[in-house]
Design an enzyme around this catalytic site. Sequence first.
Site, PDB file in Angstrom:
ATOM      1  N   ARG A  71       2.725  -2.505  -0.594  1.00 23.53           N
ATOM      2  CA  ARG A  71       2.055  -1.023  -1.026  1.00 23.53           C
ATOM      3  C   ARG A  71       2.951  -0.333  -1.877  1.00 23.53           C
ATOM      4  NH1 ARG A  71      -1.024   3.075   2.756  1.00 23.53           N
ATOM      5  NH2 ARG A  71       1.077   3.612   3.310  1.00 23.53           N
TER       6      ARG A  71
ATOM      7  N   THR B 106       2.372   5.188  -5.439  1.00 27.10           N
ATOM      8  CA  THR B 106       0.904   5.147  -5.874  1.00 27.10           C
ATOM      9  C   THR B 106      -0.063   4.593  -4.430  1.00 27.10           C
ATOM     10  OG1 THR B 106       0.928   2.883  -6.429  1.00 27.10           O
ATOM     11  CG2 THR B 106       1.513   4.496  -8.264  1.00 27.10           C
TER      12      THR B 106
ATOM     13  N   ASP C 282       5.392   2.107  10.496  1.00 28.03           N
ATOM     14  CA  ASP C 282       5.388   1.055   9.587  1.00 28.03           C
ATOM     15  C   ASP C 282       5.401  -0.350  10.434  1.00 28.03           C
ATOM     16  OD1 ASP C 282       6.353  -1.039   7.795  1.00 28.03           O
ATOM     17  OD2 ASP C 282       6.347   0.700   6.430  1.00 28.03           O
TER      18      ASP C 282
ATOM     19  N   ASP D 294       7.930  -3.054   9.407  1.00 33.30           N
ATOM     20  CA  ASP D 294       9.389  -2.557   9.864  1.00 33.30           C
ATOM     21  C   ASP D 294       9.401  -2.803  11.347  1.00 33.30           C
ATOM     22  OD1 ASP D 294      10.125  -2.136   7.441  1.00 33.30           O
ATOM     23  OD2 ASP D 294       9.929   0.004   7.509  1.00 33.30           O
TER      24      ASP D 294
END
Length: 212
Positions: free
Chosen positions: A107, A111, A203, A206
Amino acid sequence: MEALDNVIIMDHPLIQHKISMLRDKATGTNEFRSLVSEIAMLMAYEALRDLPTEEVEIETPIEKCMTPFISGKKMAVVPILRAGLGMVDGILKLVPTAKVGHIGLYRDPETHEPQEYYCKLPSPIELRTILVTDPMLATGGSGSDAIRMIKEHGGKKIKFMCIIAAPEGLEKLHRDHPDVQIYVGHLDRELNENAYICPGLGDAGDRIFGTK
Ligand code: PRP
Ligand code: URA
């Protein structure tokens, strides 16, 4: 959110319990990875209940009999890199003969649009049941693009499996690909201004790989 055709939201207490453990920020990388794998296996058990079978003759110690085996060209698992990788080994424990493809998408941090960097799929893919994995369905951009790429390569019978979804992403994925069965571990409340799922788990990539 109203019920959508082809969207299956898990309600099994074992899955919910393990997702709760995943969410906890005190859960470290090692445990997080194990939980993702276990949840994927439990969800795949449900998602693969319509795999076709055929009767084959075998001989037990007692007698010959016809008995069902998974038939045909079986399955492909296609993780969306990176985080989807964490779900693969749990599924392969159930279906060790599945082929594995990979789709690389990240991603854009500004944006939030998916950027494609890799695509390698088992060939031919037309006859396989394809299980696309990604723990997180946030805006739905990555999942929708991955399915478009698989369809462009000839994929037809596609299922998408995520551990946590936001309503926004689930609606987009279903709108873009109404033919795809979507399996969701838990439907969360909303996205925040950074397009992260709330309450979510942070995340996923991660946390699986111990990066930041
Ligand atoms: C995360 C996640 C999904 C995507 C979901 O990946 O694993 O692929 O974001 O967001 P979306 O629904 O808004 O597209 P990320 O881009 O962080 O890449 P990574 O797995 O390599 O960390
Ligand atoms: N990707 C993640 O890993 N987590 C989110 O909450 C949204 C996208």
